[in-house]
Design an enzyme around this catalytic site. Structure first.
Site, short mmCIF file in Angstrom:
data_model
loop_
_atom_site.label_atom_id
_atom_site.label_comp_id
_atom_site.label_asym_id
_atom_site.label_seq_id
_atom_site.Cartn_x
_atom_site.Cartn_y
_atom_site.Cartn_z
N CYS A 87 -50.33 29.95 4.87
CA CYS A 87 -49.43 29.99 3.70
C CYS A 87 -48.71 28.66 3.55
CB CYS A 87 -48.37 31.06 3.84
SG CYS A 87 -48.88 32.52 4.65
N HIS B 13 -49.49 15.21 15.45
CA HIS B 13 -49.27 16.20 14.40
C HIS B 13 -49.97 17.52 14.77
CE1 HIS B 13 -48.58 17.85 10.45
NE2 HIS B 13 -49.88 18.15 10.35
#
Lengths: 437, 282
Positions: free
Chosen positions: A50, A104
């Site tokens: 999401c 990351h």
């Protein structure tokens, strides 16, 4: 090879942008095929949740020449496959390369980059994304190493720090509280008072948490029936509250009411009928649905909406206190990973290939020269060979030193790409490793 | 268990390992990563040492080393640790160790002090009935010990939840329902064992000691009170009249009675075991 992460996340892009790229679980193999065939990736994993759509890829260093271009090529291929305009998301796209991409990946797997910092669901999504890519044959030595390490780092952060501890939403706290009292929720009966938005949202959370039996009671039977049908619950009239209370382990109050509908006498009577089995009461209503005196009863655990919010705030405060230590751990892990799997491997391979290529040229030239000079003594021939070797070494000295120095300082990617291009070295990674079973 | 230096050394090493395990279990409950693996390993090592010491004593004696209260304490420690290790390995309840291990250390200390007080020891127990009596009693005590540990954890967890601001410890403690089940299960196991211990003890003593002698033994009286207490508690819990916090409080209080029965009467010098054993002998 260049390790890349290109994509959009909740940090840079609103949901209207993210959803243009979103890849459903069933579509992932096709998306991976597109990335490998048209996106210039040698290896690829798509993480679509999401909050983010990111492509992790290993791409050849030579073309496209820069990481930004390589990232644009990847996302352009994905956008075309999705039927969306790549330009529309270009602004929100972030491309990370090399050690930054590794860091990351570690941050994402650990929940540090999540909208609610420390949420643990992302680790499972990360694992699933890798599993799908590995099963589709889209991963190789670079992404296998990256994802396996990222999963281990994420798991370690969750297990060894307080980053993932506690619940960070009111509904999550409500479910967590019920779990602290009952453990497994599959045998728990829950009663929801009210069929409005809050009630329906809570109902969905309870269903997702595995609550065994759900019932909805509302002043308006039609609304109760509609909310119950949507969540696979049963609908009850509000005047059956005494019986429903006795049959429920968990009561959630989300009723619009002027005065409490549950008082201590009603709960006392219910407790007698349920032979003092514990009762958890979560009052999400404002004004409150439950008389605060109920909280003083033995075997009753009452939380109102302020209590639940306070727990959420405390959880977020505790997580914030852990962030600095987690960031440090991730930086250390990412640097260690890059030292072991990143540039040194590419740089080392490029250096070796360069030495072999130039020495080969030197030997060839020496052979041709000696063939044109017959009658030389062996000692003289050796002097010529030695001269050519010294020439080769002097030519190679500076490029090799620069590549090694850049590799040690973590920025050899472009240099290695330039060396491979200038000397015509093949773009080749180490032999592939099978994905984990 | 006599004063054999190597046995004393073995027990000393076991105490050190139990202490380390207690510290590690507490560290684990407080969320210290370094404590995660060590707690169970050190406890298993300590348990192995106690097992070795008991086995060696049994081999030397030719019977189970349960003739004195210090020995009985060691067997209780051994059985409770064994049950806990199995429970921790199968159900993973590390928090239980945080409560049980400090009490085990106290039992070690009590056993040591009592051994100093009665250095001569007691004649070996080789009568099957007495052995059965002692084994059943120690099994019951171990079960009540477990109920005590689960009860303490229940009270801590209940307080955390009721505080409306549960801390990180609440996340590491088992759910209340699970602790309640452990407590109830331990009571269900402990009461029949205590009943068997009392019946066998009465039967074994009836042949050698008169009813008047038994009624003068504080340990017998304390055991009867204990049985009555746990029988009432179990009845109330089974009927649903009390649950949760009250059961937890009562199991904690009950174990205090157990300790009084096991150690307290011995400190008072009632000579329960030796009296029975002496009377058993021609």
């Amino acid at each position: 090879m260049r390790i890349l992460c290109a994509g959009v996340s909740h940090r840079e892009a609103p949901v209207e942008v993210r959803e243009r790229f979103s890849v459903a679980a069933g579509e992932a193999p096709e998306a991976l095929r597109v990335l490998l065939a048209e996106g210039g990736a040698a290896e690829a994993v798509v993480l679509s949740t999401c909050n983010r759509v990111e492509v992790y890829a290993a791409t050849p260093l030579a073309a496209p020449p820069t990481a930004a271009e390589a990232g644009r090529t990847l996302l352009g291929a994905l956008a075309r496959w999705r039927g969306t305009d790549p330009g529309a998301v270009a602004k929100a796209t972030v491309v990370r390369e090399g050690p930054e991409a590794v860091r990351h990946a570690f941050r994402v797997a650990s929940g540090l980059d999540s909208m609610v910092v420390g949420e643990t669901q992302i680790l499972g999504q990360f694992r699933d994304a890798y599993g799908v890519a590995a099963a589709a044959g889209a991963t190789g030595p670079h992404l296998n190493a990256l994802f396996q390490r990222a999963l281990a780092v994420g798991k370690g952060i969750q297990a060894e720090t307080g980053l993932g501890a506690g619940r960070a939403s009111v509904a999550g706290v409500a479910v967590g509280l019920a779990e602290k009292v009952f453990g497994d929720l599959s045998g728990v009966s829950a009663l929801l008072l009210g069929a409005g938005d809050t009630g329906s949202l809570t109902l969905r959370h309870l269903r997702e948490a595995g609550v065994g039996r759900l019932a909805v009671a509302s002043r308006t039977p039609e609304r109760a029936a509609a909310a119950a049908a949507a969540a696979g619950a049963s609908a009850l009239p509000l005047d059956s509250l005494p019986e429903a209370l006795a049959a429920s382990d968990l009561v959630v109050g989300a009723l619009a009411t002027e005065a409490p509908v549950i008082g201590p006498d009603l709960v006392r009577s219910a407790l007698r009928r349920r032979r003092n089995r514990p009762l958890v009461v979560l009052d999400l209503g404002v004004p409150r649905n439950v008389d605060p005196a109920v909280g003083a009863l033995e075997d009753v655990f009452l939380y109102d909406v302020d209590d639940l919010r306070a727990v959420v705030e405390e959880t977020l405060r505790r997580r914030s206190a852990e962030i600095a230590a987690c960031e440090e751990k991730i930086s250390t892990e990412a640097a260690a990973f890059w030292r072991r799997h990143g540039e040194p491997r590419d740089a080392g391979a490029a250096v070796g290939e360069l030495v072999r290529a130039v020495e080969g040229i030197g030997e060839e030239e020496a052979r041709e020269l000696l063939a044109r000079l017959p009658g030389l003594e062996p000692a003289e021939q050796e002097r010529i060979r030695e001269g050519v070797r010294r020439l080769v070494n002097r030519i190679l000295h500076r490029p090799l030193s620069e590549v090694r120095r850049a590799s040690e300082n973590g920025g050899a990617g472009d240099l290695v790409a330039a060396v491979r291009r200038l000397f015509g070295l093949p773009e080749e990674g180490p032999p592939p490793r099978p994905p984990p079973g | 268990m006599g004063g054999s230096p190597w046995l004393v050394g073995l027990i000393g090493a076991a105490v050190a390992l139990y202490a380390a395990s207690a510290a590690l279990a507490t560290g684990r409950l407080l969320g210290r990563p370094w404590a995660r693996r060590g707690a169970r390993a050190t406890l298993a090592a300590g348990f192995a040492l106690v097992t070795t010491a008991l086995a060696a004593a049994a081999a030397t004696r030719g019977s189970l080393p349960v003739a004195t209260v210090p020995e009985a304490c060691l067997v209780l420690i051994w059985s409770a640790t064994g049950v806990y290790l199995v429970l921790d390995a199968t159900r993973a309840i590390p928090a239980l160790g945080t409560v049980l291990l400090p009490v085990v250390l106290l039992l070690f200390v009590a056993a040591g002090l009592l051994a100093l007080r009665h250095p001569a020891g007691a004649p070996p127990v080789d009568d099957a009935l007495i052995l059965g009596h002692v084994a059943a009693a120690l099994g019951a005590y171990a079960a009540f010990f477990l109920a005590f540990g689960a009860g303490v954890l229940y009270l801590v967890q209940e307080r955390q939840i009721r505080s409306r601001a549960p801390g990180p410890i609440a996340d590491r403690l088992p759910p209340l329902a699970r602790l309640d089940r452990i407590t109830y299960g331990a009571l269900l196991a402990g009461l029949p064992l205590l009943t068997v211990a009392l019946l066998v003890g009465f039967y074994a003593a009836s042949g050698s000691l008169g009813a008047a002698d038994l009624s003068r033994d504080p340990k017998v009286a304390a055991s009867l009170v204990l049985w009555l207490f746990y029988a009432t508690l179990l009845g109330l819990r089974t009927g649903g009249a009390v649950r949760g916090r009250r059961v937890a409080l009562l199991t904690v209080a009950g174990f205090a009675t157990v300790l009084a029965t096991l150690v307290g009467t011995s400190v008072l010098g009632t000579g329960h075991t030796t009296a029975v054993l002496a009377a058993e002998r021609p």
